[in-house]
Write a protein that holds these residues in place. Structure first.
Motif, PDB file in Angstrom:
ATOM      1  N   ASP A 225       0.855  -1.186   0.000  1.00 50.06           N
ATOM      2  CA  ASP A 225       0.000   0.000   0.000  1.00 50.06           C
ATOM      3  C   ASP A 225       0.889   1.235   0.000  1.00 50.06           C
ATOM      4  N   LEU A 226       0.987   1.852  -1.159  1.00 49.99           N
ATOM      5  CA  LEU A 226       1.836   3.013  -1.344  1.00 49.99           C
ATOM      6  C   LEU A 226       1.370   3.713  -2.615  1.00 49.99           C
ATOM      7  N   ALA A 227       0.734   4.858  -2.462  1.00 50.96           N
ATOM      8  CA  ALA A 227       0.258   5.603  -3.634  1.00 50.96           C
ATOM      9  C   ALA A 227       1.391   6.478  -4.152  1.00 50.96           C
ATOM     10  N   ILE A 228       1.591   6.449  -5.470  1.00 44.73           N
ATOM     11  CA  ILE A 228       2.652   7.257  -6.077  1.00 44.73           C
ATOM     12  C   ILE A 228       2.115   7.983  -7.301  1.00 44.73           C
ATOM     13  N   ASP A 229       2.822   9.006  -7.716  1.00 46.02           N
ATOM     14  CA  ASP A 229       2.486   9.755  -8.924  1.00 46.02           C
ATOM     15  C   ASP A 229       3.195   9.089 -10.096  1.00 46.02           C
ATOM     16  N   PRO A 230       2.457   8.486 -11.029  1.00 48.08           N
ATOM     17  CA  PRO A 230       3.111   7.788 -12.134  1.00 48.08           C
ATOM     18  C   PRO A 230       3.788   8.721 -13.149  1.00 48.08           C
ATOM     19  N   ALA A 231       3.553  10.020 -13.053  1.00 48.58           N
ATOM     20  CA  ALA A 231       4.080  10.947 -14.050  1.00 48.58           C
ATOM     21  C   ALA A 231       5.525  11.382 -13.792  1.00 48.58           C
ATOM     22  N   VAL A 232       6.076  11.044 -12.639  1.00 47.39           N
ATOM     23  CA  VAL A 232       7.421  11.512 -12.307  1.00 47.39           C
ATOM     24  C   VAL A 232       8.349  10.326 -12.026  1.00 47.39           C
ATOM     25  N   ASP A 233       9.644  10.593 -12.065  1.00 42.41           N
ATOM     26  CA  ASP A 233      10.627   9.570 -11.703  1.00 42.41           C
ATOM     27  C   ASP A 233      10.587   9.315 -10.203  1.00 42.41           C
ATOM     28  N   HIS A 234      10.827   8.069  -9.831  1.00 40.21           N
ATOM     29  CA  HIS A 234      10.819   7.676  -8.428  1.00 40.21           C
ATOM     30  C   HIS A 234      12.086   6.913  -8.086  1.00 40.21           C
ATOM     31  N   GLU A 235      12.534   7.106  -6.848  1.00 42.38           N
ATOM     32  CA  GLU A 235      13.622   6.304  -6.296  1.00 42.38           C
ATOM     33  C   GLU A 235      12.969   5.101  -5.617  1.00 42.38           C
ATOM     34  N   VAL A 236      13.191   3.915  -6.170  1.00 39.30           N
ATOM     35  CA  VAL A 236      12.591   2.687  -5.664  1.00 39.30           C
ATOM     36  C   VAL A 236      13.676   1.862  -4.982  1.00 39.30           C
TER      37      VAL A 236
END
Length: 137
Positions: free
Chosen positions: A92-103
């Motif tokens: 359960d973790l909502a993220i913005d798909p439009a930007v780069d993310h550090e995973v």
């Protein structure tokens, strides 16, 4: 002198596999070991995106077409994770798909055939982090 480069741990996260379906985020992961392991040897994982950790109780592990909570795998020796197969870690973790993310993914595995003490086998803790955009599911 040549610098030592890790071969397996830096390939845990499959580049380009970050997915979001709104409230849940998932990533494909590869085994950081050279042999298959039963589900009971997958002791735990953590999923972090942009410094936010998915709640432990929300984490799910999917392999071989089945989805598990980590507690469900403790005694499971029927399902196996093979080096050629990706598993899916989600939480359960909502993220913005439009930007780069550090995973970042942390994995704890038991290696059942390497005994290091009385009633104790080797356990490994591996970590990988990558930057990528999410694909909406």
């Amino acid at each position: 002198m040549d610098e030592e480069v890790p071969v397996i741990p830096d390939r845990i996260i499959e580049q380009g596999t970050l997915r979001s379906d709104g409230p849940r985020t998932s990533i494909e992961v590869r085994i950081p070991w050279y042999r298959a392991l039963p589900a009971s040897c997958i002791a735990g994982a953590a999923l972090t995106v942009d410094g936010v950790v998915a709640p432990t109780d929300s984490l799910r592990w999917e392999m071989n077409g089945r989805t598990f909570a980590f507690a469900d795998m403790v005694d499971d020796t029927d399902e196996w994770w093979f080096p050629v197969d990706s598993a899916v870690l989600s939480g359960d973790l909502a993220i913005d798909p439009a930007v780069d993310h550090e995973v970042a993914v942390d994995l704890t595995l038991y290696i059942p055939y390497i005994v290091i003490g009385e009633d104790e086998v080797l356990h490994i803790e591996e970590h990988d982090a990558k930057n990528m955009k999410a694909v909406t599911a």
